[in-house]
Motif scaffolding. Sequence first.
Motif: not given
Length: 112
Positions: A41-43, A48-51
């Motif tokens: 499933p999409a993140k 996204n912030i953690a990445i």
Amino acid sequence: MKSDEKIQQQIEETLNSIDNIQKATPPPYLLTRINARLNNPAKNIWENIAIFISRPAVTIAGICLLVTINISVLVLKKAISANTVAEHSFTTIADEEDEYTNLATIDYIENQ
């Protein structure tokens, strides 16, 4: 110019270099990984912030910012404590005719 023998030798080397060429085949686990990635499933926004934060450039910039703020606070605190601080206090005194006058007193406090 190159001699005809040298040119023929280079042509033979080129043709012999493609004798053992085989069809390229992907590793056996590649299709499994592609299907797993497509079914994932999409993140969400937190992933996204953690990445983004875990990138080395962002992490190093954040650490440099924190160190800079700490150093500036320490230097500013030293500069303020070295100066003489004046404390102003205002008091109101009642006059005999019920008129109020402001009397300003200044007390000098030296911080050492």
